[in-house]
Design a protein around this motif. Structure first.
Motif, PDB file in Angstrom:
ATOM      1  N   GLU A 109      -7.621   1.833  -4.676  1.00  0.00           N
ATOM      2  CA  GLU A 109      -6.510   2.016  -3.745  1.00  0.00           C
ATOM      3  C   GLU A 109      -5.211   1.653  -4.467  1.00  0.00           C
ATOM      4  OE1 GLU A 109      -6.619   3.212  -0.781  1.00  0.00           O
ATOM      5  OE2 GLU A 109      -8.795   3.265  -0.473  1.00  0.00           O
ATOM      6  N   SER A 161       0.836  -1.192   0.000  1.00  0.00           N
ATOM      7  CA  SER A 161       0.000   0.000   0.000  1.00  0.00           C
ATOM      8  C   SER A 161       0.875   1.247   0.000  1.00  0.00           C
ATOM      9  CB  SER A 161      -0.911   0.000   1.225  1.00  0.00           C
ATOM     10  OG  SER A 161      -0.131   0.161   2.409  1.00  0.00           O
ATOM     11  N   ASP A 199      -3.966  -0.698  -9.166  1.00  0.00           N
ATOM     12  CA  ASP A 199      -4.930  -0.298  -8.154  1.00  0.00           C
ATOM     13  C   ASP A 199      -5.760  -1.498  -7.721  1.00  0.00           C
ATOM     14  OD1 ASP A 199      -5.014   2.922  -8.124  1.00  0.00           O
ATOM     15  OD2 ASP A 199      -4.633   2.210 -10.161  1.00  0.00           O
ATOM     16  N   SER A 230     -12.741  -6.293  -0.787  1.00  0.00           N
ATOM     17  CA  SER A 230     -11.672  -6.052  -1.752  1.00  0.00           C
ATOM     18  C   SER A 230     -11.809  -7.036  -2.903  1.00  0.00           C
ATOM     19  CB  SER A 230     -10.300  -6.223  -1.080  1.00  0.00           C
ATOM     20  OG  SER A 230      -9.257  -6.206  -2.043  1.00  0.00           O
TER      21      SER A 230
END
Length: 603
Positions: free
Chosen positions: A545, A324, A344, A492
């Protein structure tokens, strides 16, 4: 004030001091490679042995007596094999070089009275002895696959060199043998037999000894690699897994990839306090970690330091896949490595998800169509399934896999239905109006791993090839709709590589470079799921993310990329091994820190 540049005597002093110690292994490795190539040329091409350049090639026992060409060729091949180990600071390569170079110097002086050869040998030997502490890398994990790889590569190289050897002596051939005869002669010569090609004078002996030397090297190196003691591949011990689960129970909600650290084909290093850990796998001498370190953020630097120490101890290339932004900042700050955005991760907030609206029209229509076709879904925890149904699901997931290789490394657990993973979530699709098949009415499977107490991460998607299209969309929607009753607030989904480039490249006003980059990614999507994963994830309107790859130098990126493809299962270099070369059950191989700590306790 004077404008003169001050004199720097240190610069002259550094010239006489020689290269920096950390640069010696690479320099010596390159020198051995160059000398090896020259020695091979001296053994293959008759005239080259009489040139002035051959003096450089005489580092090891060279051309003397009737075995001149064969010895030059053998020495060249051995030097090339040795060069890579020297560049990687391997201790055993250093020992071999230190033993061989004096022997080469003695042979030059006794047999050829060559002062130049002795000087070159000692010139290479001197930095090896002076900087011996730089060659302290421990051996790599061993596998008998290397014996097979060595046999294939050495055989191919020997055939090629053998054809060159037979051809360069063409002016001494009797008659005009065909290419097939020459190839047959090479094969016979590598096996130690005389072939169909005849030469005038002593050339026949020169060719025979050269081919025999190549065959001997191939056989000896293969036998050595096949029967040397094996270091087992990395795997989590029960104690390691228990400690990791304890860390995940406290800090597992920080990273969606955390639970994938429990793959049992990974190794682990813990911080000195035991409050953080980094899991990894070594692939092609690349030490690959995935995701962020596990555990308390304050203890991450200690685990990262242990990881880097292990990489230095074995001379592995360190790399981190899919960390991350926070993880990338810590990695780069603590190690001096660089970070590059890799893609991502699609994260769906359950509270914001809805099938209503124009943006979700395609997904809504597909789900309704499949439901009208007679499909229904069930979402449950693994611990709530019976043994019979769990075994059926496990067998279906295995049989529905698209390839023989189980893919996944950074976002795959590598197993399904393990009772130790009772918190994992599984969504299944069933068609009741069909006659029960091998797996009953089961048609598709989605498996999620825990992401802390309030989240899950998608692990695998499998479906019966005969089922209607849209099974994955159906099950993702079912899992999102059922999430609140399990206390899940975030899900996720898949990781989309180079997502930002694909998204920006298709917009109005994108520049030519960005469009060209997007075009290349679309082209590569024919073999790798780059564009398709991005478009699939985008259907569910997730938040993106960013994920990063952490690396040491730009020159390492191709190696890291290839190692990552091997770890993920996109590149499979394995071939079926003969029974005597197959891996045997072996004891755990401790890491360098474990050995060091054990020695300290013993002292």
């Amino acid at each position: 004030m004077s404008d003169k540049v001050p004199h720097r005597p240190g610069r002259v002093r550094r010239m006489f001091r020689g290269p920096r110690p950390e640069a010696v292994p690479a320099l010596v490795g390159r020198a051995c490679a160059v000398v090896g190539l020259l020695d091979i040329a001296a053994g293959v091409f008759p005239r080259f042995r009489h040139s002035r350049m051959h003096a450089m090639a005489e580092v090891l026992p060279g051309s003397f007596g009737p075995f001149a060409a064969a010895l030059s060729l053998s020495v060249g091949v051995l030097l090339l094999l040795l060069a890579h180990g020297l560049k990687r600071r391997k201790r055993r390569a250093w020992r071999a070089a230190v033993a061989l170079l004096p022997a080469g110097a003695a042979a030059e002086f006794v047999y050829r009275h060559s002062v130049v050869g002795v000087i070159i040998s000692l010139a290479l030997l001197a930095p090896l002895l002076i900087h011996r502490r730089e060659f302290a890398a421990l051996p790599d994990p061993r596998s008998r696959w290397r014996a097979l790889a060595n046999f294939v590569l050495m055989s191919a190289g020997s055939l090629g060199l053998g054809m060159v050897i037979v051809t360069v002596h063409g002016h001494r051939m009797v008659g005009n043998p065909s290419v097939a005869d020459r190839l047959t002669h090479v094969v016979y010569g590598l096996s130690g037999f005389e072939g169909p090609v005849d030469y005038q004078g002593s050339t026949s002996w020169t060719v025979a000894f050269s081919l025999g030397a190549l065959g001997w090297l191939t056989a000896v190196t293969t036998v050595y690699l096949a029967f040397r003691p094996e270091h087992p591949a990395a795997h989590l011990t029960e104690e390691d897994e228990s400690r990791l689960r304890a860390l995940l129970a406290k800090h597992g909600g920080r990273d969606s990839l955390g639970h994938f650290a429990l793959r049992r084909d990974k190794a682990v290093v813990f911080s000195p306090s035991g409050k953080a850990a980094v899991t990894y796998r070594v692939v092609s001498s690349v030490m690959l970690a995935s995701g962020d370190p596990i555990g308390d953020v304050e203890a991450w630097p200690g685990a990262i330091e242990r990881f880097m120490d292990e990489a230095r101890a074995h001379s592995w290339t360190p790399a981190v896949m899919g960390c991350s932004e926070t993880g990338g900042e810590v990695w780069t700050r603590e190690t001096g490595l660089d970070a590059l955005e890799l893609g991502d991760e699609a994260v769906v907030d359950v509270a914001d998800f809805s099938l209503a609206g124009r943006a979700m029209r395609n997904v809504r229509q597909m789900v309704k169509r499949i439901e009208r076709a007679g499909y229904e879904t069930r979402v449950r925890r693994i611990r709530d399934l019976g043994s019979t149904e769990l075994e059926r699901i496990r067998r279906a997931a295995e049989d529905w896999r698209g390839t023989d290789t189980e893919r996944g490394f950074s976002m795959a657990l590598g197993r399904i239905g393990d009772r130790a993973d009772g918190d994992c979530l599984i969504a299944t699709a069933h068609k009741q109006d069909d006659a029960p098949g091998e797996y009953g009415d089961l048609k598709a499977i989605l498996h999620f791993v825990p992401w802390g107490e309030d989240g899950v991460s998608l692990d695998l998607m499998r479906r019966d090839r005969s089922a209607d299209p849209g099974m994955n969309e159906l099950l993702i929607v079912a899992a999102l709709q059922a999430a609140p009753k399990f206390g899940i607030t975030r899900v996720s989904l898949n990781f989309a590589m180079f997502r930002s480039a694909l998204a920006r490249g298709e917009k109005i006003g994108a520049g030519p470079v960005l469009r060209a980059w997007r075009g290349l990614l679309v082209f590569l999507s024919r073999w790798f799921q780059i564009e398709s994963l991005y478009k699939f994830n985008a259907k569910f309107q997730p938040r993106w993310e960013p994920r990063f790859v952490v690396y040491r130098a730009s020159a390492d990126l191709p190696r890291i990329g290839f190692a990552a493809m091997q770890a993920e299962g996109f590149v499979n270099l394995a071939l079926p091994l003969p029974r005597f070369l197959r891996r045997r059950t072996a004891t755990e191989r401790p890491c360098a820190h474990s050995v060091a700590e054990r020695d300290v306790r013993a002292a």
